[in-house]
Design a protein around this motif. Sequence first.
Motif, PDB file in Angstrom:
ATOM      1  N   ALA A  43     -17.952 -59.542  51.725  1.00  0.00           N
ATOM      2  CA  ALA A  43     -17.823 -58.112  51.998  1.00  0.00           C
ATOM      3  C   ALA A  43     -16.353 -57.714  51.947  1.00  0.00           C
ATOM      4  CB  ALA A  43     -18.406 -57.774  53.366  1.00  0.00           C
ATOM      5  N   TYR A  44     -16.100 -56.421  51.642  1.00  0.00           N
ATOM      6  CA  TYR A  44     -14.728 -55.914  51.558  1.00  0.00           C
ATOM      7  C   TYR A  44     -14.549 -54.681  52.441  1.00  0.00           C
ATOM      8  CZ  TYR A  44     -14.405 -58.527  47.077  1.00  0.00           C
ATOM      9  OH  TYR A  44     -14.410 -59.483  46.102  1.00  0.00           O
ATOM     10  N   LEU A  45     -13.417 -54.629  53.123  1.00  0.00           N
ATOM     11  CA  LEU A  45     -12.873 -53.369  53.621  1.00  0.00           C
ATOM     12  C   LEU A  45     -11.705 -53.069  52.698  1.00  0.00           C
ATOM     13  CD1 LEU A  45     -12.549 -51.016  55.581  1.00  0.00           C
ATOM     14  CD2 LEU A  45     -11.209 -52.515  57.071  1.00  0.00           C
ATOM     15  N   PHE A  46     -11.904 -52.137  51.777  1.00  0.00           N
ATOM     16  CA  PHE A  46     -10.938 -51.860  50.715  1.00  0.00           C
ATOM     17  C   PHE A  46     -10.120 -50.631  51.097  1.00  0.00           C
ATOM     18  CE2 PHE A  46     -10.193 -52.784  46.105  1.00  0.00           C
ATOM     19  CZ  PHE A  46      -9.214 -51.831  45.882  1.00  0.00           C
ATOM     20  N   ILE A  47      -8.852 -50.851  51.423  1.00  0.00           N
ATOM     21  CA  ILE A  47      -7.952 -49.769  51.824  1.00  0.00           C
ATOM     22  C   ILE A  47      -7.216 -49.272  50.584  1.00  0.00           C
ATOM     23  CG2 ILE A  47      -5.927 -49.215  53.223  1.00  0.00           C
ATOM     24  CD1 ILE A  47      -6.849 -51.453  55.156  1.00  0.00           C
ATOM     25  N   ALA A  48      -7.268 -47.959  50.336  1.00  0.00           N
ATOM     26  CA  ALA A  48      -6.659 -47.410  49.124  1.00  0.00           C
ATOM     27  C   ALA A  48      -6.286 -45.948  49.346  1.00  0.00           C
ATOM     28  CB  ALA A  48      -7.617 -47.530  47.938  1.00  0.00           C
ATOM     29  N   HIS A  49      -5.321 -45.470  48.562  1.00  0.00           N
ATOM     30  CA  HIS A  49      -4.995 -44.045  48.590  1.00  0.00           C
ATOM     31  C   HIS A  49      -5.516 -43.333  47.344  1.00  0.00           C
ATOM     32  CE1 HIS A  49      -1.491 -45.740  46.348  1.00  0.00           C
ATOM     33  NE2 HIS A  49      -1.639 -44.653  45.632  1.00  0.00           N
ATOM     34  N   VAL A  57     -11.450 -46.993  43.715  1.00  0.00           N
ATOM     35  CA  VAL A  57     -12.627 -47.532  44.414  1.00  0.00           C
ATOM     36  C   VAL A  57     -13.934 -46.971  43.865  1.00  0.00           C
ATOM     37  CG1 VAL A  57     -11.273 -47.844  46.509  1.00  0.00           C
ATOM     38  CG2 VAL A  57     -12.592 -45.745  46.213  1.00  0.00           C
ATOM     39  N   ARG A  58     -13.863 -46.159  42.814  1.00  0.00           N
ATOM     40  CA  ARG A  58     -15.051 -45.445  42.324  1.00  0.00           C
ATOM     41  C   ARG A  58     -16.208 -46.382  41.999  1.00  0.00           C
ATOM     42  NH1 ARG A  58     -19.023 -43.278  41.804  1.00  0.00           N
ATOM     43  NH2 ARG A  58     -19.608 -41.474  40.539  1.00  0.00           N
ATOM     44  N   HIS A  59     -15.931 -47.503  41.347  1.00  0.00           N
ATOM     45  CA  HIS A  59     -17.007 -48.388  40.890  1.00  0.00           C
ATOM     46  C   HIS A  59     -17.153 -49.637  41.760  1.00  0.00           C
ATOM     47  CE1 HIS A  59     -17.357 -45.870  37.354  1.00  0.00           C
ATOM     48  NE2 HIS A  59     -16.064 -46.004  37.142  1.00  0.00           N
ATOM     49  N   LEU A  60     -16.486 -49.650  42.907  1.00  0.00           N
ATOM     50  CA  LEU A  60     -16.531 -50.832  43.765  1.00  0.00           C
ATOM     51  C   LEU A  60     -17.148 -50.542  45.133  1.00  0.00           C
ATOM     52  CD1 LEU A  60     -15.616 -53.836  43.737  1.00  0.00           C
ATOM     53  CD2 LEU A  60     -13.496 -53.087  44.822  1.00  0.00           C
ATOM     54  N   ALA A  61     -16.952 -49.327  45.636  1.00  0.00           N
ATOM     55  CA  ALA A  61     -17.363 -49.007  47.007  1.00  0.00           C
ATOM     56  C   ALA A  61     -18.844 -48.666  47.101  1.00  0.00           C
ATOM     57  CB  ALA A  61     -16.531 -47.844  47.534  1.00  0.00           C
ATOM     58  N   HIS A  62     -19.465 -49.131  48.176  1.00  0.00           N
ATOM     59  CA  HIS A  62     -20.821 -48.713  48.523  1.00  0.00           C
ATOM     60  C   HIS A  62     -20.791 -47.525  49.483  1.00  0.00           C
ATOM     61  CE1 HIS A  62     -21.280 -52.980  47.299  1.00  0.00           C
ATOM     62  NE2 HIS A  62     -22.414 -52.560  46.785  1.00  0.00           N
ATOM     63  N   ARG A  63     -19.825 -47.537  50.406  1.00  0.00           N
ATOM     64  CA  ARG A  63     -19.618 -46.425  51.323  1.00  0.00           C
ATOM     65  C   ARG A  63     -18.130 -46.094  51.370  1.00  0.00           C
ATOM     66  NH1 ARG A  63     -23.831 -44.921  54.207  1.00  0.00           N
ATOM     67  NH2 ARG A  63     -22.612 -43.950  55.873  1.00  0.00           N
ATOM     68  N   ILE A  64     -17.833 -44.851  51.745  1.00  0.00           N
ATOM     69  CA  ILE A  64     -16.448 -44.392  51.770  1.00  0.00           C
ATOM     70  C   ILE A  64     -16.169 -43.683  53.093  1.00  0.00           C
ATOM     71  CG2 ILE A  64     -14.783 -42.780  50.749  1.00  0.00           C
ATOM     72  CD1 ILE A  64     -15.977 -43.354  48.048  1.00  0.00           C
ATOM     73  N   ALA A  65     -15.025 -44.009  53.684  1.00  0.00           N
ATOM     74  CA  ALA A  65     -14.523 -43.293  54.861  1.00  0.00           C
ATOM     75  C   ALA A  65     -13.185 -42.671  54.468  1.00  0.00           C
ATOM     76  CB  ALA A  65     -14.354 -44.238  56.051  1.00  0.00           C
ATOM     77  N   VAL A  66     -13.088 -41.363  54.559  1.00  0.00           N
ATOM     78  CA  VAL A  66     -11.872 -40.645  54.197  1.00  0.00           C
ATOM     79  C   VAL A  66     -11.069 -40.396  55.467  1.00  0.00           C
ATOM     80  CG1 VAL A  66     -10.915 -38.587  53.112  1.00  0.00           C
ATOM     81  CG2 VAL A  66     -13.055 -39.557  52.264  1.00  0.00           C
ATOM     82  N   MET A  67      -9.793 -40.775  55.456  1.00  0.00           N
ATOM     83  CA  MET A  67      -8.963 -40.738  56.655  1.00  0.00           C
ATOM     84  C   MET A  67      -7.807 -39.765  56.474  1.00  0.00           C
ATOM     85  SD  MET A  67      -7.698 -44.120  58.671  1.00  0.00           S
ATOM     86  CE  MET A  67      -6.978 -44.000  60.308  1.00  0.00           C
ATOM     87  N   TYR A  68      -7.516 -39.021  57.542  1.00  0.00           N
ATOM     88  CA  TYR A  68      -6.388 -38.094  57.524  1.00  0.00           C
ATOM     89  C   TYR A  68      -5.742 -38.066  58.898  1.00  0.00           C
ATOM     90  CZ  TYR A  68      -3.567 -33.908  56.789  1.00  0.00           C
ATOM     91  OH  TYR A  68      -2.511 -33.037  56.675  1.00  0.00           O
ATOM     92  N   LEU A  69      -4.471 -38.365  58.960  1.00  0.00           N
ATOM     93  CA  LEU A  69      -3.663 -38.294  60.167  1.00  0.00           C
ATOM     94  C   LEU A  69      -4.330 -39.026  61.345  1.00  0.00           C
ATOM     95  CD1 LEU A  69      -0.891 -36.973  60.646  1.00  0.00           C
ATOM     96  CD2 LEU A  69      -2.075 -35.128  61.832  1.00  0.00           C
ATOM     97  N   GLY A  70      -4.822 -40.240  61.063  1.00  0.00           N
ATOM     98  CA  GLY A  70      -5.378 -41.067  62.125  1.00  0.00           C
ATOM     99  C   GLY A  70      -6.835 -40.832  62.435  1.00  0.00           C
ATOM    100  N   GLN A  86     -21.155 -55.982  51.170  1.00  0.00           N
ATOM    101  CA  GLN A  86     -20.897 -54.661  50.629  1.00  0.00           C
ATOM    102  C   GLN A  86     -19.429 -54.272  50.813  1.00  0.00           C
ATOM    103  OE1 GLN A  86     -23.665 -51.616  51.786  1.00  0.00           O
ATOM    104  NE2 GLN A  86     -25.368 -52.642  50.778  1.00  0.00           N
ATOM    105  N   THR A  87     -19.059 -53.125  50.228  1.00  0.00           N
ATOM    106  CA  THR A  87     -17.685 -52.647  50.277  1.00  0.00           C
ATOM    107  C   THR A  87     -17.618 -51.291  50.945  1.00  0.00           C
ATOM    108  OG1 THR A  87     -17.073 -53.808  48.240  1.00  0.00           O
ATOM    109  CG2 THR A  87     -15.666 -51.983  48.912  1.00  0.00           C
ATOM    110  N   LEU A  88     -16.786 -51.184  51.967  1.00  0.00           N
ATOM    111  CA  LEU A  88     -16.433 -49.893  52.537  1.00  0.00           C
ATOM    112  C   LEU A  88     -15.009 -49.590  52.102  1.00  0.00           C
ATOM    113  CD1 LEU A  88     -16.901 -47.457  54.523  1.00  0.00           C
ATOM    114  CD2 LEU A  88     -15.678 -48.837  56.207  1.00  0.00           C
ATOM    115  N   ALA A  89     -14.800 -48.458  51.449  1.00  0.00           N
ATOM    116  CA  ALA A  89     -13.461 -48.027  51.050  1.00  0.00           C
ATOM    117  C   ALA A  89     -12.917 -47.080  52.105  1.00  0.00           C
ATOM    118  CB  ALA A  89     -13.508 -47.337  49.691  1.00  0.00           C
TER     119      ALA A  89
END
Length: 332
Positions: free
Chosen positions: A208-214, A219-232, A43-46
């Motif tokens: 499996a992918y850990l897909f890092i993107a801004h 990542v709309r059609h690739l990610a199964h789960r998403i983690a949104v990151m801000y200032l660490g 699976q892919t986590l973005a």
Amino acid sequence: MSGPLLSVDGLVKHFPIRGGVLQRRRGTVHAVNGVSFAVEAGQTLALVGESGCGKSTVGRTIMRFHAPTAGRVTFDGRDLGSLPTGALRAVRRDLQYVFQDPYASLPARMPVGEIVAEPLAIHGIGDRGRRRDRVRELFDLVGLPAEAITRYPHEFSGGQRQRVGIARALALEPKLLILDEPVSALDVSIQAQVVNLLARLQRELGVAYLFIAHDLAVVRHLAHRIAVMYLGHIVEYGDADTVFTHPAHPYTQALLSAVPVPDPRLRDPGRRRLLTGDVPNPADPPSGCPFRTRCWKAEDRCASQRPALEIRTPSGASSACHFAEEEAVVTP
């Protein structure tokens, strides 16, 4: 194997700031602060967020390019922090990295065939003839002509170079790829081609992918789960459909409102969230909630209490906000 393929628990990475003749420590850059997530096999986590939020540092720390300040990274049941150098080298057959810049990540003086074959040579896989055959297979897999193996990186376009980088990462048949903004340096039309290639490779190879993107649209059609990151910090975490259609954290809502909507009939100016101010200095982060200096919902408690990443919405998404709420977003 039971459990996720990759598990990151409380990962912290700080960098010292040094200055003066004696290079004494004058401060600390809080690049990553207690990040936790998991990636399931196949699976892919973005991992998404603005530039400078610590996404790439997370990927590089997982790979042990940087030594973690604190926290634990478990891959395929093994704690990477406790592995000696030899054992870590063996693990990297299953854990590979694709770099952001396709121009800087390939050695300029090596033919691309040798670049792709280099991981096989390092790990002692096959003789020269078998490695050459494997390179041709990989070139076909990523959509490059076999006769291109004798060319040098400067003879390829940016998209083709990134395909070479992907082929190199796939040479050892890894279980997981860390993709560090693999399309951000490419033209928009080429971005779609590379994303489609990654989706096909995942279907065919089960990687499996850990897909890092801004860019959330990427990542709309690739990610199964998403983690949104801000200032660490991770400020929202959930399955992709929930995060895209019902974002709970104000920062996620702002990121999604910035995604261009090509159909004017689907645009809703009333839901537009424009951020003001700049991202705070990671060497001097704000107290409490890291997003409060740019948040339209911020109140006094946000300056004194940092919200934990907890399940705060009926849909099951986790959000680090005292006032988290689901907000429907129309997406193309």
